[in-house]
Design an enzyme around this catalytic site. Structure first.
Site, short mmCIF file in Angstrom:
data_model
loop_
_atom_site.label_atom_id
_atom_site.label_comp_id
_atom_site.label_asym_id
_atom_site.label_seq_id
_atom_site.Cartn_x
_atom_site.Cartn_y
_atom_site.Cartn_z
N ASP A 7 -8.31 -17.61 30.56
CA ASP A 7 -9.19 -16.56 30.07
C ASP A 7 -8.34 -15.73 29.11
O ASP A 7 -7.57 -14.88 29.54
CB ASP A 7 -9.70 -15.70 31.24
CG ASP A 7 -10.65 -14.61 30.77
OD1 ASP A 7 -11.46 -14.88 29.86
OD2 ASP A 7 -10.58 -13.50 31.31
N GLU A 68 -11.49 -20.38 27.33
CA GLU A 68 -12.76 -19.75 26.97
C GLU A 68 -12.90 -19.74 25.46
O GLU A 68 -12.00 -19.32 24.74
CB GLU A 68 -12.84 -18.33 27.51
CG GLU A 68 -14.18 -17.67 27.20
CD GLU A 68 -14.31 -16.31 27.84
OE1 GLU A 68 -14.68 -16.26 29.02
OE2 GLU A 68 -14.03 -15.31 27.16
N ASP A 141 -9.80 -11.12 35.14
CA ASP A 141 -9.29 -12.17 34.24
C ASP A 141 -8.84 -13.40 35.03
O ASP A 141 -9.02 -14.53 34.59
CB ASP A 141 -8.09 -11.63 33.44
CG ASP A 141 -8.40 -10.32 32.76
OD1 ASP A 141 -8.96 -10.33 31.66
OD2 ASP A 141 -8.09 -9.28 33.37
#
Length: 170
Positions: A7, A68, A141
């Protein structure tokens, strides 16, 4: 298959590693966050981020990396930092010859919760359930990185077969 999820973020970059095979629940291998000082220069932050990701890749030996996909936000500064962190993760994985998959936030949310519009709390709750953890990983996160890894574990093989069948036509 062992998947490292990323992330991306300049201040906090979530990292999560899961392992699994189709038909069985995935297992948590490791989870954490690579942090950089917000007052450091961009070059120093990117180097620290690369060193942190490289350490995770070396220690965990994943077979694939899921990052991501950066999407447009209203805050251009946030998008730039996220894109830079994403590029560092992609480069580190590519340097090792690891396959890298990019998953959109809505794709990850849909895979984990069944809804592409789920909030962070719903994602964390489902990550906790899927991995059979006593508590949700923190900060968010870290939980999001695990969600990325799980999403790829569940969807990656099918996406690869589809891409191969299409012969690169998209």
């Amino acid at each position: 298959m062992r998947v490292l999820g990323v992330d991306p973020g300049l201040t906090r970059c979530g990292i999560g590693v899961v392992e699994g095979v189709p038909g069985r629940p995935p297992v948590l291998v490791a989870v954490g966050v690579v942090r950089t000082p917000p007052d450091a220069g961009i070059g120093e932050r990117l180097v620290l981020l690369e060193q942190g990701i490289e350490a995770w890749l070396e220690a965990q030996q994943p077979e694939a990396v899921a990052v991501e996909r950066v999407f447009s936000q209203h805050n251009v500064r946030t998008v730039m930092g996220t894109a830079q962190a994403s590029a560092v993760a992609i480069t580190a994985a590519a340097r090792r010859g690891l396959p890298v998959a990019l998953h959109t936030p809505s794709e990850v949310k849909a895979a984990i919760t069944g809804s592409g519009r789920a909030d962070k709390e719903q994602v964390a709750t489902m990550v906790t359930r899927v991995l059979r953890l006593a508590a949700a990983p923190t900060p968010a996160d870290a939980s999001d990185a695990l969600a990325l890894a799980i999403c790829h574990l569940w969807r990656g093989p099918a996406q690869a077969r589809l891409a191969a069948a299409l012969g690169g036509r998209r």
